[in-house]
Scaffold this active site. Structure first.
Site, short mmCIF file in Angstrom:
data_model
loop_
_atom_site.label_atom_id
_atom_site.label_comp_id
_atom_site.label_asym_id
_atom_site.label_seq_id
_atom_site.Cartn_x
_atom_site.Cartn_y
_atom_site.Cartn_z
N TRP A 120 -4.09 -2.19 41.25
CA TRP A 120 -2.78 -2.05 40.61
C TRP A 120 -1.73 -1.67 41.63
O TRP A 120 -1.80 -0.59 42.23
CB TRP A 120 -2.87 -0.98 39.52
N ARG A 121 -0.78 -2.57 41.84
CA ARG A 121 0.46 -2.18 42.50
C ARG A 121 1.37 -1.67 41.39
O ARG A 121 1.73 -2.40 40.48
CB ARG A 121 1.09 -3.36 43.24
N ALA A 122 1.74 -0.41 41.47
CA ALA A 122 2.37 0.26 40.33
C ALA A 122 3.69 -0.40 39.94
O ALA A 122 4.51 -0.74 40.79
CB ALA A 122 2.59 1.73 40.66
N ASP A 123 3.87 -0.53 38.62
CA ASP A 123 5.14 -0.97 38.07
C ASP A 123 5.92 0.19 37.46
O ASP A 123 7.06 0.02 37.03
CB ASP A 123 4.91 -2.05 37.01
N GLU A 156 -3.07 -6.57 39.40
CA GLU A 156 -1.73 -6.61 38.83
C GLU A 156 -0.63 -6.31 39.84
O GLU A 156 -0.75 -5.38 40.64
CB GLU A 156 -1.61 -5.60 37.69
N HIS A 157 0.43 -7.11 39.79
CA HIS A 157 1.75 -6.82 40.35
C HIS A 157 1.86 -6.94 41.86
O HIS A 157 2.85 -6.47 42.44
CB HIS A 157 2.23 -5.42 39.94
N GLU A 178 -1.13 -9.32 35.65
CA GLU A 178 0.30 -9.38 35.46
C GLU A 178 0.94 -9.63 36.81
O GLU A 178 0.61 -8.96 37.79
CB GLU A 178 0.84 -8.08 34.86
N TYR A 181 6.51 -7.35 38.35
CA TYR A 181 7.66 -7.26 37.46
C TYR A 181 8.98 -7.35 38.22
O TYR A 181 9.99 -7.74 37.66
CB TYR A 181 7.66 -5.90 36.72
#
Length: 280
Positions: A120-123, A156-157, A178, A181
């Protein structure tokens, strides 16, 4: 267990090298490893039977090339009889601290088992820890080894290809993604002349690969005019096959123009998926 992490946050100032076969590295209570000074957090040698389980690899504030590397570049041993495994292991870039890492997980060793991975690359997260130029990260998973199996893969991301798969004989069973963003504009997120990066790329020289049940979603809330040309990318060869894949535009914020390569319709409005049952 050979290396046992109890609950806590550990700063790592030199790479942990796992060099012996059948080594077990186990964490309980989600221990978090944070590299400092830009070191890679952990390297596993090209040896049989190593098990990594129950750890969070967190990006440090100085960019690391790779948080967890399974096998050195050029690994060639077969581990079919006693595979290396990475299970219930998670990667986080940003969110808690302004972390950075080019790659979260790189698998060079053949026959590796990857089970229940969330990269996870933080959103979202603590103030100042999230942003297009803050928590930078290119790839969640890069696979160079042959005959690697991934089950329950969540990535994600990331800002480039979330997953890149260059080894032959790979297989993925369930993938959730995902796209990032936060591209500020289309020009900031281009793959050459193609709009954006696919979530999951099978490399152009791969001749055998199987993938089942894959979904990729877009939500370009920073700039809804951003689009991705396609979510999945693969060579058009009979041995590379995808089964039951879909794309979704969450709330119709941005669009994915095709599902895989130039096949599959653009994401419709709201949360109705665009699907491809089999490819090619």
């Amino acid at each position: 267990c050979n290396l046992f992490f109890t609950p806590g946050v550990y700063t790592i100032n030199q790479t942990i090298n796992v060099s012996n076969p059948n080594t077990i590295v186990l964490g309980i209570g989600m221990p978090t490893l944070i590299p400092i000074g830009g070191v890679d957090t952990m390297h596993v040698a090209d040896v049989d039977g190593v098990r990594i389980e129950g750890i969070i690899f967190d990006g440090g504030t100085t960019n690391s090339n790779t948080l967890l590397q399974i096998g050195p570049a050029g690994s060639s041993a077969s581990h079919a009889a006693n595979p290396i495994s990475v299970q219930d292991t998670f990667f986080r870039i940003g969110g808690d601290i302004a972390g950075q890492a080019t790659n979260s997980l790189v698998v060079n060793a053949s026959n590796t088992l990857i089970d229940d991975i969330w990269a996870w690359r933080a959103d979202h997260g603590n103030s100042g820890t999230v942003g297009w130029t803050v928590n930078t990260a290119q790839h969640g998973l890069v696979v160079n080894g042959n005959n690697v199996l991934a089950t329950g893969l969540f990535v994600e991301h990331y800002q480039n290809y979330d997953v890149q798969w260059f080894g032959n004989g790979g297989e993925t069973i369930f993938f959730q993604n995902e796209m990032p963003y936060d591209p500020p504009n289309q020009a900031a997120w281009m793959n050459g002349s193609s709009d954006g990066y696919a979530a999951y790329e099978v490399g152009p020289n791969v001749t055998t690969h199987q993938a089942y049940g894959l979904g990729s979603y877009c939500y370009f809330n920073v700039n809804p005019a951003v689009v991705a040309d396609h979510a999945f990318e693969a060579p058009d060869t009979p041995g590379v096959q995808f089964h039951d894949i879909l794309t979704v535009s969450l709330g119709d914020v941005g669009a994915i123009e095709h599902v895989i390569n130039e096949t599959g319709a653009a994401t419709p409005t709201n949360t109705t998926p665009s699907t491809v049952t089999s490819y090619p």
